[in-house]
Structure formats: structure tokens, C-alpha cells
Design an enzyme around this catalytic site. Structure first.
Site, PDB file in Angstrom:
ATOM      1  N   GLY A  31       0.694  -1.329  -0.178  1.00 43.97           N
ATOM      2  CA  GLY A  31      -0.037   0.033  -0.251  1.00 43.97           C
ATOM      3  C   GLY A  31       0.714   1.381   0.154  1.00 43.97           C
ATOM      4  O   GLY A  31       1.700   1.245  -0.565  1.00 43.97           O
ATOM      5  N   TYR A 171     -12.401   1.941  14.630  1.00 51.90           N
ATOM      6  CA  TYR A 171     -11.588   2.624  13.623  1.00 51.90           C
ATOM      7  C   TYR A 171     -11.653   3.875  13.923  1.00 51.90           C
ATOM      8  O   TYR A 171     -10.356   4.538  13.808  1.00 51.90           O
ATOM      9  CB  TYR A 171     -11.675   2.144  12.235  1.00 51.90           C
ATOM     10  CG  TYR A 171     -10.871   2.599  11.256  1.00 51.90           C
ATOM     11  CD1 TYR A 171      -9.645   2.231  11.111  1.00 51.90           C
ATOM     12  CD2 TYR A 171     -11.422   3.415  10.031  1.00 51.90           C
ATOM     13  CE1 TYR A 171      -8.644   2.609  10.100  1.00 51.90           C
ATOM     14  CE2 TYR A 171     -10.322   3.883   9.095  1.00 51.90           C
ATOM     15  CZ  TYR A 171      -9.048   3.557   9.326  1.00 51.90           C
ATOM     16  OH  TYR A 171      -8.206   3.959   8.178  1.00 51.90           O
TER      17      TYR A 171
END
Length: 312
Positions: A31, A171
Site C-alpha cells: 500500500g 476505527y
């Protein structure tokens, strides 16, 4: 350090010469972490890929053109964090707290913390404080626009979200914690007289494998479509991190894309939620994080390393 330039066409090709500088990037095997690693190494930096799986890290490093090194680091295990930091001896120009997990089903780290809070915030909190005596320029922590989700807040009475847990709420809390950590770290650095700066960045909506671990199958399917049709690629997503890591910006700056909704575009300074700007919450979170991780801010007001100032 390069002077800040117009960000309208800023890209990795405008990085300054980083020859002789060492940078640690957590979660650098894929990523935006891998993309940032490649760009920094091409600019001359020696980049340490701090990764949970060294074999995957070595495979990633083999794709990078430039000077790299792979060291094991599991942010969900504080003993691994201490081992990584304890083995560090040389000056460190920049630490990029990039690694993260996203919207997982309820899980816990080796030390018993909710995994998203424990990995995204507490692991990086401990790592930063343990490495800080070696850091010479800056700490960049990767947050997210998710810090605004649902009026996100830090649940001090239930940080592990034992009641009302949702992957999205966990999150959002962890990403809010990243910004509060940056805010309080910068305050402490300034109080100590240190020239090290703490900054944060977010990648906008970037197509990476992070979304593939979402707990909800429908959410995973939605994000796959978003990655295909809406998201920018990981090279564009890494630009805010690279900008924060190399440009002459004020401490506590937050960098993100300049496009609509900060989803894509060139890197620029962006705003944050009111909750992410609260210095009292930031100080409280810092104290709690010290207690949970057993790691302390290592600088005194006089700027001497190795002794904690009890007033901070």
C-alpha cells in the site's frame, strides 16, 4: 530541509535529496507504506521497513530502488515494539507511523487491547516515545478522514468498546487518537525545546489492500467498487505522507488531498474535527496511553534525553 513550494502539481519527483538520512516506515510492505518507501529510497534515504512479517518485508524491499533494510515490528505486541526500539542505535531522521488495521471484527492485541486502538494508536505511541531520543527531524503519523465519522470521540470509560462495539466506531476512535497524539506530542516537543516536529497526514480515498479486511462482507464489496471507480491509486495516496515527511511545515500540521471531500488530489494542509483539536483531551489521552503502554515521554523541559519531566 526543502522550502515549501506550491502544492498544485506537487509529486514524488519534487522530493528533496535525502542522501544520508534514515527513515523508518511502519507497515512498509504494501500500500501507501511501500509506495512511500520506494519514493524516499529513490530520493536517497536509507529506509527501514518495519513490518510484522520479515519475509513479506524482504519481498517488498526487493521491489524498491534504493537503500533499504527490513526489521521485524508487530505493533499489536508491545514486547515486539520494545525489542525493535531497544535495538536501535543510530540517528533517525524521520519516523513514519503508517501501519494500520481497518474495520476489523472484534479482536484483541497480545496485550489485551482492542486491536484497532491497540495497533493504530498504542503501538505507535509506544514506538515513538521509545525511539524519540534517536529522532532528529520529525514524526509523521498517518490518520484518516474517518476521525470525523459519527462524531467520533475517545471513550475513556471504555476504550476497548466492550459495549456498543462496531468496526467503524473502533476505527474512527483509533484515527482520532492519531491526531490527538500528534497534537500533544508537538506540544511536548516544543515545551522540551526540541526541534523535532510532529505532523499527521491522511491519504484520502486510496485503493489499497487495507479495506479488504473489513468485518462486514457488504462493506468489503462496497469498498472494492469504490477502489475501482472512485479511489486514487496508492502512489497518489502516499503523497500527503511524503509531503509531511519532507516539506518545511509547522509542527502539528495535518496534510491531506486538496480535492472534493479530501478524497483525492494534491497534498495540502487540511483541517480536522473539533474533537481532534482539543488539547485537554489530547493530554488526557497521552496520560492514559502512558499507563497502558508503560512508556513515557523521554525529554525534559531542558531538552535532555533519558529523563522524564513529571510536569508534562
Amino acid at each position: 530541509m526543502a522550502e515549501q513550494k506550491s502544492n498544485e502539481t506537487w509529486n514524488a519527483g519534487r522530493l528533496p535529496d535525502l542522501t544520508g538520512r534514515t527513515v523508518v516506515v511502519t507497515g512498509a510492505n504494501s500500500g501507501i507504506g511501500l509506495t512511500a518507501t520506494d519514493a524516499l529510497a529513490r530520493a536517497g534515504a536509507h529506509v527501514v521497513l518495519a513490518v510484522r512479517d520479515p519475509e513479506r518485508g524482504r519481498a517488498a524491499a526487493a521491489t524498491v530502488r534504493g537503500s533499504t533494510e527490513v526489521r521485524r515490528l508487530d505493533l499489536a505486541d508491545l514486547s515486539s515494539v520494545r525489542e525493535f526500539a531497544g535495538a536501535w542505535r543510530e540517528p533517525l531522521h524521520a519516523l513514519i507511523n503508517n501501519a494500520g488495521v481497518m474495520m476489523l471484527p472484534r479482536q484483541h492485541t497480545k496485550d489485551g487491547f482492542e486491536t484497532q486502538f491497540g495497533t493504530n494508536h498504542l503501538g505507535h505511541f509506544a514506538l515513538t516515545n521509545l525511539l524519540l531520543p534517536h529522532i532528529t527531524d520529525r514524526v509523521v503519523t498517518v490518520s484518516s478522514g474517518a476521525h470525523r465519522w459519527g462524531g467520533a470521540r475517545i471513550g475513556f470509560d471504555d476504550l476497548d468498546l466492550t459495549t456498543g462495539y462496531t468496526p467503524q466506531r473502533a476505527y474512527a476512535q483509533s484515527k482520532l487518537a492519531n491526531l490527538l497524539f500528534t497534537l500533544e506530542l508537538q506540544r511536548r516537543l516544543a515545551e522540551s525545546g526540541s526541534t523535532v516536529r510532529a505532523l499527521a497526514a491522511h491519504p484520502g480515498y486510496s485503493a489499497t489492500n487495507l479495506q479488504s479486511h473489513a468485518a462486514n462482507p457488504a462493506a468489503r464489496a462496497f469498498m472494492r467498487l469504490g477502489n475501482r471507480f472512485l479511489a486514487q491509486d496508492d502512489r497518489a495516496g502516499a503523497l500527503p505522507t511524503l509531503y509531511a515527511a519532507t516539506q518545511d511545515l509547522p509542527g502539528a500540521s495535518y496534510v491531506g488531498p486538496d480535492g472534493l471531500g479530501e478524497m483525492r488530489g494534491a497534498p495540502t494542509l487540511v483541517g480536522r474535527s473539533r474533537a481532534a483539536s482539543d488539547p485537554l483531551t489530547a493530554r488526557r489521552l497521552w496520560r492514559v496511553s502512558e499507563e497502558l503502554t508503560g512508556t513515557l515521554f523521554p525529554l525534559t523541559v531542558a531538552g535532555v534525553t533519558g529523563v522524564r519531566n513529571p510536569l508534562l
